[in-house]
Enzyme design. Structure first.
Site, mmCIF file in Angstrom:
data_model
loop_
_atom_site.group_PDB
_atom_site.id
_atom_site.type_symbol
_atom_site.label_atom_id
_atom_site.label_comp_id
_atom_site.label_asym_id
_atom_site.label_seq_id
_atom_site.Cartn_x
_atom_site.Cartn_y
_atom_site.Cartn_z
ATOM 1 C CG PHE A 61 -0.296 0.190 2.541
ATOM 2 C CD1 PHE A 61 -0.141 1.460 3.102
ATOM 3 C CD2 PHE A 61 0.179 -0.904 3.250
ATOM 4 C CE1 PHE A 61 0.475 1.631 4.335
ATOM 5 C CE2 PHE A 61 0.792 -0.745 4.487
ATOM 6 C CZ PHE A 61 0.937 0.524 5.032
ATOM 7 C CB CYS A 62 1.763 3.847 -1.662
ATOM 8 S SG CYS A 62 0.838 3.652 -3.209
ATOM 9 C CB THR A 63 -0.243 8.393 -0.682
ATOM 10 O OG1 THR A 63 0.931 8.519 0.116
ATOM 11 C CG2 THR A 63 -1.216 9.509 -0.326
#
Length: 247
Positions: free
Chosen positions: A182-184
């Site tokens: 996951f990331c922003t």
């Protein structure tokens, strides 16, 4: 009163005309008095825009008129003030730099998993096949420090180009687990998930839409702290409101 609509979106798709698009998109954005940043590269588009809702959505409609971008679905949040100082459209070698040219998301994505599914998995710690689930934060260390999922793996990278080596150093720890990267907003974890599958990890998913989509579609459970964003709002809480706090 929150009257400024903020959007972020990206799409990996071949753009041989990136240089020509630069002028077109800048002209459209300026005509609508929008501010933000659009990144273009041969591999796709990444954009962050803010302004009155009608103007922002008008820009998106114009963008979607190009069939290459017809399925672009921006993530939305609101703010009281304009979080960007100017309007920039840049042409880069990559819309998110990894320095790993074999990774071409437009040629095929790693499987994505919805926010609701991730929330359900984190509730039990297992996926639908009973395999242990771990979350892998693909962001830079200073972003992670503002907030992340409970128990998320954090390799303390300082820039995304360090991710490939970090993966090689730690891939044995991920074997036989279901990994949700996951990331922003989804762009980094999309490349990360493809690379993890390339090195032989079989049960890897990307969180569709990243943390921001998770905030938008769930109650934010299992996430601790806020989410760093690259504009003057600084951080957003699970309710997508600006927190303006950076340690």
């Amino acid at each position: 009163m929150n009257t400024i609509l903020n959007i972020s979106a990206y799409k990996f798709i071949p753009l041989p005309d990136a240089v020509a698009l630069q002028g077109t998109l800048l002209e459209r954005a300026l005509a609508l008095q929008l501010k933000g940043t659009i990144l273009l590269a041969g591999e796709g588009i990444n954009l962050f825009l803010a302004g009155p809702a009608e103007a922002v959505r008008g820009f998106v409609s114009q963008l979607q008129a190009d069939e290459r971008f017809s399925d672009v679905a921006p993530k939305e949040s609101w703010s009281e003030a304009q979080p960007f100082k100017k309007m920039l459209v840049k042409v880069k070698n990559e819309i998110i730099r990894m320095d790993h040219p074999t990774i071409q998301p437009s040629a095929g994505r790693a499987p994505a998993v919805s926010a609701a599914t991730v929330r359900r998995w984190l509730e039990t710690g297992f996926d639908d096949e009973g395999r242990a689930v771990v979350t892998l934060d693909t962001r830079n260390d200073f972003e992670v420090d503002q907030g992340t999922f409970e128990g998320a793996i954090d390799w303390r990278i300082t820039k995304f180009t360090e991710f490939p080596q970090a993966l090689l150093d730690h891939q044995a720890d991920l074997k036989d687990k279901t990994v949700v990267s996951f990331c922003t907003g989804g762009i980094r974890c999309e490349k990360a998930a493809i690379l993890m599958r390339e090195v032989g990890l079989d049960h890897v998913y990307q969180l569709e839409g990243g943390i921001l989509k998770y905030f938008e579609e769930t109650d934010g459970a299992h996430y601790q702290g806020n989410c760093f964003v690259f504009d003057e709002r600084r951080t957003l809480g699970p309710d997508l409101s600006a927190k303006n706090s950076v340690k």
